[in-house]
Design an enzyme around this catalytic site. Structure first.
Site, short mmCIF file in Angstrom:
data_model
loop_
_atom_site.label_atom_id
_atom_site.label_comp_id
_atom_site.label_asym_id
_atom_site.label_seq_id
_atom_site.Cartn_x
_atom_site.Cartn_y
_atom_site.Cartn_z
N TYR A 75 67.41 -16.70 77.81
CA TYR A 75 68.83 -16.37 77.92
C TYR A 75 69.04 -15.41 79.11
O TYR A 75 68.09 -15.12 79.84
CB TYR A 75 69.35 -15.83 76.58
N ARG B 168 64.42 -7.11 72.49
CA ARG B 168 63.51 -8.26 72.30
C ARG B 168 63.16 -8.85 73.66
O ARG B 168 64.04 -9.10 74.47
CB ARG B 168 64.15 -9.33 71.40
C1 FNR Z 1 65.46 -18.34 65.85
N1 FNR Z 1 65.02 -17.33 66.69
C2 FNR Z 1 65.94 -16.48 67.28
N2 FNR Z 1 65.53 -15.41 68.01
C3 FNR Z 1 66.41 -14.52 68.49
O1 FNR Z 1 66.00 -13.55 69.12
N3 FNR Z 1 67.75 -14.67 68.26
C4 FNR Z 1 68.25 -15.73 67.57
O2 FNR Z 1 69.45 -15.82 67.34
C5 FNR Z 1 67.33 -16.70 67.09
N4 FNR Z 1 67.75 -17.82 66.42
C6 FNR Z 1 66.84 -18.59 65.71
C7 FNR Z 1 67.30 -19.57 64.85
C8 FNR Z 1 66.39 -20.28 64.05
C9 FNR Z 1 66.90 -21.30 63.09
C10 FNR Z 1 65.00 -20.03 64.17
C11 FNR Z 1 64.00 -20.75 63.32
C12 FNR Z 1 64.56 -19.09 65.06
C13 FNR Z 1 63.60 -16.96 66.72
C14 FNR Z 1 63.23 -16.13 65.49
O3 FNR Z 1 63.90 -14.88 65.46
C15 FNR Z 1 61.71 -15.85 65.44
O4 FNR Z 1 61.36 -15.08 66.56
C16 FNR Z 1 60.91 -17.14 65.45
O5 FNR Z 1 61.43 -18.09 64.53
C17 FNR Z 1 59.43 -16.88 65.10
O6 FNR Z 1 59.32 -16.24 63.86
P1 FNR Z 1 58.97 -17.07 62.50
O7 FNR Z 1 60.11 -17.97 62.21
O8 FNR Z 1 57.72 -17.87 62.80
O9 FNR Z 1 58.76 -16.01 61.47
#
Ligand code: FNR
Length: 359
Positions: free
Chosen positions: A184, A232
Protein backbone atom coordinates in the site's frame (compact mmCIF):
# COMPACT_ATOMS: atom_id res chain seq x y z
CA UNK A 1 2.81 -13.74 37.89
CA UNK A 2 3.55 -17.40 37.15
CA UNK A 3 1.52 -17.41 33.95
CA UNK A 4 3.23 -17.64 30.57
CA UNK A 5 4.26 -14.17 29.30
CA UNK A 6 1.55 -14.53 26.66
CA UNK A 7 -1.02 -14.05 29.43
CA UNK A 8 0.75 -11.42 31.46
CA UNK A 9 -0.41 -7.83 31.00
CA UNK A 10 1.71 -5.50 28.90
CA UNK A 11 1.82 -1.71 28.95
CA UNK A 12 2.51 0.75 26.16
CA UNK A 13 2.59 4.32 27.49
CA UNK A 14 -0.60 4.79 29.57
CA UNK A 15 -2.35 1.78 28.06
CA UNK A 16 -2.29 -1.71 29.56
CA UNK A 17 -3.51 -4.78 27.69
CA UNK A 18 -4.68 -7.75 29.75
CA UNK A 19 -2.49 -10.12 27.71
CA UNK A 20 -0.10 -10.07 24.76
CA UNK A 21 -2.48 -11.36 22.10
CA UNK A 22 -3.77 -8.94 19.47
CA UNK A 23 -6.38 -9.48 16.81
CA UNK A 24 -4.48 -8.75 13.61
CA UNK A 25 -6.14 -6.14 11.39
CA UNK A 26 -8.27 -7.88 8.77
CA UNK A 27 -10.37 -6.23 6.08
CA UNK A 28 -13.98 -7.35 6.04
CA UNK A 29 -14.94 -5.58 2.79
CA UNK A 30 -18.41 -5.07 4.26
CA UNK A 31 -18.64 -1.32 4.80
CA UNK A 32 -20.83 1.07 2.87
CA UNK A 33 -19.30 4.46 2.07
CA UNK A 34 -16.58 3.45 4.50
CA UNK A 35 -19.01 3.15 7.40
CA UNK A 36 -18.98 0.16 9.77
CA UNK A 37 -22.21 -1.69 10.50
CA UNK A 38 -23.52 -4.72 12.44
CA UNK A 39 -21.01 -7.00 10.71
CA UNK A 40 -18.07 -5.04 12.15
CA UNK A 41 -19.72 -4.80 15.54
CA UNK A 42 -20.16 -8.54 15.91
CA UNK A 43 -16.80 -9.36 14.25
CA UNK A 44 -14.75 -7.18 16.59
CA UNK A 45 -17.06 -7.73 19.56
CA UNK A 46 -16.79 -11.52 19.46
CA UNK A 47 -13.00 -11.32 19.36
CA UNK A 48 -12.83 -8.81 22.20
CA UNK A 49 -15.14 -10.97 24.30
CA UNK A 50 -13.04 -13.93 23.15
CA UNK A 51 -10.19 -12.66 25.27
CA UNK A 52 -7.80 -10.76 23.00
CA UNK A 53 -5.76 -8.15 24.86
CA UNK A 54 -5.77 -5.80 21.87
CA UNK A 55 -8.34 -5.67 19.07
CA UNK A 56 -7.23 -3.76 15.99
CA UNK A 57 -9.75 -2.74 13.34
CA UNK A 58 -9.21 -3.65 9.73
CA UNK A 59 -7.36 -1.17 7.52
CA UNK A 60 -9.36 2.02 7.99
CA UNK A 61 -8.72 4.33 5.09
CA UNK A 62 -7.90 8.00 5.39
CA UNK A 63 -9.77 9.13 2.24
CA UNK A 64 -12.38 7.68 -0.15
CA UNK A 65 -9.87 7.04 -2.96
CA UNK A 66 -7.45 5.55 -0.39
CA UNK A 67 -9.70 2.51 0.02
CA UNK A 68 -8.67 -0.84 -1.45
CA UNK A 69 -12.25 -1.86 -2.35
CA UNK A 70 -15.62 -0.06 -2.24
CA UNK A 71 -16.36 -2.22 0.84
CA UNK A 72 -13.39 -0.99 2.87
CA UNK A 73 -13.71 0.93 6.10
CA UNK A 74 -12.90 4.64 6.17
CA UNK A 75 -12.37 7.55 8.51
CA UNK A 76 -12.89 10.85 6.74
CA UNK A 77 -16.11 12.43 8.07
CA UNK A 78 -18.01 13.04 11.32
CA UNK A 79 -20.32 10.16 10.43
CA UNK A 80 -17.30 7.84 10.34
CA UNK A 81 -16.03 9.12 13.68
CA UNK A 82 -19.43 8.53 15.24
CA UNK A 83 -19.86 5.00 13.85
CA UNK A 84 -16.29 4.05 14.80
CA UNK A 85 -16.82 5.45 18.31
CA UNK A 86 -19.48 2.79 18.85
CA UNK A 87 -16.96 0.09 17.86
CA UNK A 88 -14.20 1.48 20.08
CA UNK A 89 -16.49 1.76 23.11
CA UNK A 90 -17.80 -1.76 22.60
CA UNK A 91 -14.31 -3.27 22.30
CA UNK A 92 -13.23 -1.48 25.49
CA UNK A 93 -16.35 -2.67 27.33
CA UNK A 94 -15.37 -6.25 26.43
CA UNK A 95 -12.02 -5.71 28.15
CA UNK A 96 -9.74 -5.29 25.15
CA UNK A 97 -7.70 -2.27 24.12
CA UNK A 98 -9.47 -0.75 21.10
CA UNK A 99 -6.94 -0.22 18.31
CA UNK A 100 -7.36 1.20 14.84
CA UNK A 101 -5.22 0.64 11.77
CA UNK A 102 -4.96 3.71 9.52
CA UNK A 103 -4.27 3.00 5.88
CA UNK A 104 -3.91 4.40 2.39
CA UNK A 105 -4.11 1.81 -0.39
CA UNK A 106 -1.99 3.79 -2.88
CA UNK A 107 -1.61 2.01 -6.20
CA UNK A 108 -3.46 -1.09 -4.95
CA UNK A 109 -6.70 0.92 -4.66
CA UNK A 110 -9.92 0.43 -6.61
CA UNK A 111 -10.38 -3.32 -6.86
CA UNK A 112 -13.42 -5.49 -6.23
CA UNK A 113 -13.99 -7.39 -3.00
CA UNK A 114 -12.12 -10.73 -2.76
CA UNK A 115 -15.31 -12.71 -3.28
CA UNK A 116 -15.80 -10.69 -6.50
CA UNK A 117 -12.29 -11.61 -7.63
CA UNK A 118 -10.13 -8.63 -6.48
CA UNK A 119 -10.37 -7.31 -10.05
CA UNK A 120 -9.32 -3.77 -10.97
CA UNK A 121 -12.34 -1.44 -11.18
CA UNK A 122 -11.95 1.09 -14.00
CA UNK A 123 -12.07 4.70 -12.77
CA UNK A 124 -15.11 5.45 -14.93
CA UNK A 125 -17.15 2.66 -13.29
CA UNK A 126 -19.62 3.82 -10.59
CA UNK A 127 -17.58 2.25 -7.77
CA UNK A 128 -14.14 2.98 -9.27
CA UNK A 129 -11.54 5.68 -8.81
CA UNK A 130 -8.01 6.53 -9.93
CA UNK A 131 -5.32 5.28 -7.58
CA UNK A 132 -2.24 7.28 -6.60
CA UNK A 133 1.31 5.99 -6.22
CA UNK A 134 4.99 6.84 -6.14
CA UNK A 135 5.08 6.60 -9.98
CA UNK A 136 2.63 5.77 -12.74
CA UNK A 137 3.67 2.10 -12.66
CA UNK A 138 0.58 0.00 -11.84
CA UNK A 139 0.55 -2.66 -9.11
CA UNK A 140 0.05 -5.30 -11.79
CA UNK A 141 -0.84 -5.49 -15.48
CA UNK A 142 -4.52 -4.61 -15.96
CA UNK A 143 -4.61 -2.25 -12.98
CA UNK A 144 -5.25 1.45 -13.58
CA UNK A 145 -1.91 3.29 -13.75
CA UNK A 146 -1.73 5.43 -10.61
CA UNK A 147 -1.36 9.19 -10.68
CA UNK A 148 2.17 9.82 -9.39
CA UNK A 149 1.97 11.98 -6.30
CA UNK A 150 3.66 15.35 -6.74
CA UNK A 151 4.94 17.07 -3.56
CA UNK A 152 1.50 18.64 -3.05
CA UNK A 153 -0.14 15.24 -3.42
CA UNK A 154 2.25 13.70 -0.91
CA UNK A 155 1.46 16.51 1.52
CA UNK A 156 -2.28 15.92 1.04
CA UNK A 157 -1.88 12.21 1.83
CA UNK A 158 0.17 13.02 4.92
CA UNK A 159 -2.44 15.54 6.09
CA UNK A 160 -5.19 12.95 5.55
CA UNK A 161 -3.35 10.64 7.99
CA UNK A 162 -3.16 13.48 10.51
CA UNK A 163 -6.87 14.25 10.27
CA UNK A 164 -7.68 10.54 10.53
CA UNK A 165 -5.55 10.26 13.69
CA UNK A 166 -7.54 13.12 15.24
CA UNK A 167 -10.78 11.35 14.35
CA UNK A 168 -9.43 8.08 15.77
CA UNK A 169 -8.66 9.90 19.02
CA UNK A 170 -12.12 11.52 19.06
CA UNK A 171 -13.70 8.10 18.44
CA UNK A 172 -12.05 6.74 21.59
CA UNK A 173 -9.43 4.40 20.20
CA UNK A 174 -6.53 3.83 22.60
CA UNK A 175 -3.96 2.45 20.16
CA UNK A 176 -3.17 3.42 16.59
CA UNK A 177 -1.32 1.41 13.97
CA UNK A 178 -0.01 2.95 10.76
CA UNK A 179 -0.25 0.48 7.87
CA UNK A 180 3.16 0.65 6.28
CA UNK A 181 3.08 -2.83 4.74
CA UNK A 182 1.67 -5.05 1.98
CA UNK A 183 2.32 -2.82 -1.03
CA UNK A 184 0.00 0.00 0.00
CA UNK A 185 0.99 3.66 -0.25
CA UNK A 186 3.63 3.87 2.49
CA UNK A 187 5.26 0.56 1.57
CA UNK A 188 5.20 1.52 -2.12
CA UNK A 189 7.38 4.52 -1.20
CA UNK A 190 9.67 2.42 1.03
CA UNK A 191 10.29 -0.28 -1.56
CA UNK A 192 12.79 0.28 -4.36
CA UNK A 193 10.66 -2.09 -6.45
CA UNK A 194 7.82 0.48 -6.63
CA UNK A 195 9.62 3.73 -5.81
CA UNK A 196 11.84 4.83 -8.67
CA UNK A 197 11.29 8.54 -8.01
CA UNK A 198 14.18 10.93 -8.46
CA UNK A 199 12.93 13.64 -6.07
CA UNK A 200 13.44 13.85 -2.30
CA UNK A 201 10.96 10.97 -1.72
CA UNK A 202 12.94 8.51 -3.85
CA UNK A 203 16.45 7.10 -4.17
CA UNK A 204 18.28 5.99 -1.04
CA UNK A 205 16.49 4.36 1.90
CA UNK A 206 16.24 7.52 4.01
CA UNK A 207 14.52 9.34 1.13
CA UNK A 208 12.17 6.42 0.49
CA UNK A 209 11.32 6.45 4.21
CA UNK A 210 10.52 10.17 4.13
CA UNK A 211 6.79 9.59 3.52
CA UNK A 212 6.61 7.16 6.45
CA UNK A 213 8.39 9.66 8.72
CA UNK A 214 6.09 12.51 7.62
CA UNK A 215 3.03 10.33 8.25
CA UNK A 216 4.34 9.52 11.74
CA UNK A 217 4.92 13.26 12.36
CA UNK A 218 1.38 14.11 11.20
CA UNK A 219 -0.19 11.30 13.24
CA UNK A 220 1.79 12.10 16.36
CA UNK A 221 0.78 15.77 16.08
CA UNK A 222 -2.85 14.68 16.61
CA UNK A 223 -2.52 11.41 18.52
CA UNK A 224 -2.07 11.95 22.28
CA UNK A 225 1.43 11.44 23.64
CA UNK A 226 0.09 9.06 26.32
CA UNK A 227 -1.34 6.68 23.72
CA UNK A 228 0.69 4.06 21.84
CA UNK A 229 1.57 4.14 18.16
CA UNK A 230 2.44 0.97 16.22
CA UNK A 231 3.78 0.75 12.68
CA UNK A 232 3.23 -2.31 10.49
CA UNK A 233 6.03 -2.93 7.99
CA UNK A 234 6.66 -5.43 5.25
CA UNK A 235 10.09 -6.35 6.61
CA UNK A 236 11.17 -7.96 3.33
CA UNK A 237 9.79 -7.77 -0.20
CA UNK A 238 10.51 -11.43 -1.06
CA UNK A 239 11.89 -10.12 -4.39
CA UNK A 240 15.45 -9.68 -5.56
CA UNK A 241 16.21 -5.96 -5.58
CA UNK A 242 13.47 -5.38 -3.00
CA UNK A 243 13.52 -4.37 0.65
CA UNK A 244 15.74 -6.61 2.78
CA UNK A 245 15.69 -7.27 6.49
CA UNK A 246 18.83 -5.12 6.77
CA UNK A 247 16.88 -2.20 5.28
CA UNK A 248 14.09 -2.79 7.77
CA UNK A 249 16.50 -3.00 10.69
CA UNK A 250 17.84 0.40 9.60
CA UNK A 251 14.30 1.82 9.49
CA UNK A 252 13.61 0.28 12.91
CA UNK A 253 16.69 2.06 14.32
CA UNK A 254 15.34 5.34 12.98
CA UNK A 255 11.95 4.63 14.55
CA UNK A 256 13.59 3.69 17.86
CA UNK A 257 15.62 6.91 17.76
CA UNK A 258 12.47 9.02 17.19
CA UNK A 259 11.03 7.63 20.42
CA UNK A 260 7.40 8.19 19.42
CA UNK A 261 6.75 4.77 17.85
CA UNK A 262 6.11 2.02 20.38
CA UNK A 263 6.15 -1.16 18.33
CA UNK A 264 6.92 -2.48 14.87
CA UNK A 265 4.41 -5.06 13.67
CA UNK A 266 6.55 -7.35 11.50
CA UNK A 267 4.85 -8.58 8.36
CA UNK A 268 6.22 -9.05 4.82
CA UNK A 269 5.46 -9.08 1.11
CA UNK A 270 2.75 -7.57 -1.07
CA UNK A 271 4.60 -5.03 -3.22
CA UNK A 272 3.70 -6.93 -6.42
CA UNK A 273 1.50 -9.98 -7.00
CA UNK A 274 4.70 -12.13 -7.10
CA UNK A 275 6.06 -10.76 -3.82
CA UNK A 276 5.33 -13.84 -1.75
CA UNK A 277 7.48 -15.88 0.61
CA UNK A 278 9.21 -18.93 -0.89
CA UNK A 279 7.80 -21.04 1.94
CA UNK A 280 5.11 -19.81 4.30
CA UNK A 281 5.47 -22.13 7.28
CA UNK A 282 4.20 -21.50 10.83
CA UNK A 283 5.92 -18.46 12.25
CA UNK A 284 7.82 -17.73 9.01
CA UNK A 285 7.88 -14.00 9.78
CA UNK A 286 9.11 -14.39 13.38
CA UNK A 287 12.80 -14.06 12.36
CA UNK A 288 11.99 -10.56 11.03
CA UNK A 289 10.53 -9.68 14.41
CA UNK A 290 13.67 -10.98 16.13
CA UNK A 291 15.94 -8.91 13.90
CA UNK A 292 13.87 -5.74 14.35
CA UNK A 293 13.62 -6.25 18.12
CA UNK A 294 17.42 -6.49 18.29
CA UNK A 295 17.47 -2.99 16.76
CA UNK A 296 16.00 -1.70 20.03
CA UNK A 297 12.25 -1.42 19.53
CA UNK A 298 9.35 -3.60 20.68
CA UNK A 299 7.88 -5.88 18.04
CA UNK A 300 4.81 -7.85 17.14
CA UNK A 301 5.10 -11.27 15.50
CA UNK A 302 2.43 -12.25 13.00
CA UNK A 303 1.81 -14.86 10.36
CA UNK A 304 0.67 -18.46 10.61
CA UNK A 305 0.73 -18.52 14.38
CA UNK A 306 -2.14 -20.74 15.45
CA UNK A 307 -0.90 -23.00 18.27
CA UNK A 308 -0.93 -21.59 21.81
CA UNK A 309 2.43 -23.28 22.56
CA UNK A 310 3.97 -21.61 19.54
CA UNK A 311 2.63 -18.18 20.52
CA UNK A 312 3.89 -18.67 24.10
CA UNK A 313 7.32 -19.82 22.87
CA UNK A 314 7.77 -16.71 20.69
CA UNK A 315 7.29 -14.45 23.71
CA UNK A 316 9.10 -16.63 26.24
CA UNK A 317 12.20 -16.67 24.03
CA UNK A 318 12.14 -12.91 23.53
CA UNK A 319 11.43 -13.10 19.83
CA UNK A 320 8.59 -10.55 20.05
CA UNK A 321 6.64 -8.52 22.63
CA UNK A 322 3.17 -9.41 21.40
CA UNK A 323 1.70 -11.85 18.91
CA UNK A 324 -0.96 -10.87 16.40
CA UNK A 325 -3.35 -13.60 15.38
CA UNK A 326 -5.30 -13.34 12.15
CA UNK A 327 -6.96 -16.28 10.50
CA UNK A 328 -6.87 -18.52 13.58
CA UNK A 329 -9.07 -15.91 15.25
CA UNK A 330 -11.43 -15.74 12.29
CA UNK A 331 -11.92 -19.46 12.78
CA UNK A 332 -12.18 -19.17 16.56
CA UNK A 333 -13.09 -15.82 18.14
CA UNK A 334 -12.34 -17.31 21.57
CA UNK A 335 -8.80 -18.35 20.57
CA UNK A 336 -7.27 -16.49 23.55
CA UNK A 337 -9.66 -18.11 26.05
CA UNK A 338 -8.90 -21.55 24.64
CA UNK A 339 -5.17 -20.82 24.55
CA UNK A 340 -5.24 -19.86 28.23
CA UNK A 341 -6.93 -23.11 29.06
CA UNK A 342 -4.50 -25.12 26.92
CA UNK A 343 -1.54 -23.44 28.64
CA UNK A 344 -3.04 -23.72 32.12
CA UNK A 345 -3.07 -19.94 32.55
CA UNK A 346 -5.66 -18.57 34.92
CA UNK A 347 -7.43 -15.62 33.38
CA UNK A 348 -10.76 -13.91 33.84
CA UNK A 349 -13.35 -15.28 31.47
CA UNK A 350 -16.39 -13.17 30.64
CA UNK A 351 -18.73 -14.01 33.52
CA UNK A 352 -21.39 -14.99 31.00
CA UNK A 353 -19.05 -17.68 29.61
CA UNK A 354 -17.42 -18.83 32.87
CA UNK A 355 -18.99 -22.27 32.74
CA UNK A 356 -17.32 -22.96 29.41
CA UNK A 357 -14.02 -22.79 31.29
CA UNK A 358 -15.03 -25.97 33.12
CA UNK A 359 -15.50 -28.15 30.04
C1 FNR B 1 -5.50 -9.59 6.24
N1 FNR B 1 -4.32 -8.92 6.58
C2 FNR B 1 -4.35 -7.55 6.76
N2 FNR B 1 -3.25 -6.89 7.21
C3 FNR B 1 -3.29 -5.58 7.50
O1 FNR B 1 -2.29 -5.03 7.93
N3 FNR B 1 -4.45 -4.88 7.34
C4 FNR B 1 -5.59 -5.45 6.86
O2 FNR B 1 -6.62 -4.80 6.77
C5 FNR B 1 -5.54 -6.82 6.51
N4 FNR B 1 -6.62 -7.47 5.99
C6 FNR B 1 -6.66 -8.86 5.94
C7 FNR B 1 -7.84 -9.50 5.63
C8 FNR B 1 -7.91 -10.90 5.68
C9 FNR B 1 -9.20 -11.59 5.40
C10 FNR B 1 -6.74 -11.65 6.00
C11 FNR B 1 -6.78 -13.15 6.08
C12 FNR B 1 -5.57 -11.00 6.25
C13 FNR B 1 -3.15 -9.67 7.04
C14 FNR B 1 -3.34 -10.14 8.49
O3 FNR B 1 -3.42 -9.04 9.39
C15 FNR B 1 -2.18 -11.05 8.94
O4 FNR B 1 -0.99 -10.30 8.92
C16 FNR B 1 -2.03 -12.25 8.04
O5 FNR B 1 -3.28 -12.88 7.78
C17 FNR B 1 -1.08 -13.30 8.65
O6 FNR B 1 -1.54 -13.70 9.93
P1 FNR B 1 -2.38 -15.07 10.15
O7 FNR B 1 -3.69 -14.91 9.46
O8 FNR B 1 -1.57 -16.17 9.51
O9 FNR B 1 -2.49 -15.19 11.64
Amino acid sequence: DKRPLLFQPISFRSVTARNRIALSPMCQYSAEDGLPNDWHLQHLGARAAGGAGIVITEATHVAPHARITPGCLGIWSDAHTEALARLAAMIARMGAVPGIQLAHAGRKASVTRPWEGTKPIPPEAPEGWVPVGPTDEPFAPGHTPPVPLDPGGVAAAVEAFGRAARRARDAGFRLLEIHGAHGYLIHSFLSPVANTRSDSYGGHLRARARLLMEVIDAVRAEWPEELPLFVRLSCVDHLSGGLTIDDTVTIARWLAARGDVDLVDCSSGGITPDARPPSAHPGYQVPYSEAVRAAGIATGAVGLISCPDHAAEILANGRADIVLIGRAMLADPAWPLRAAKALGAEIDWPVQYERANLV
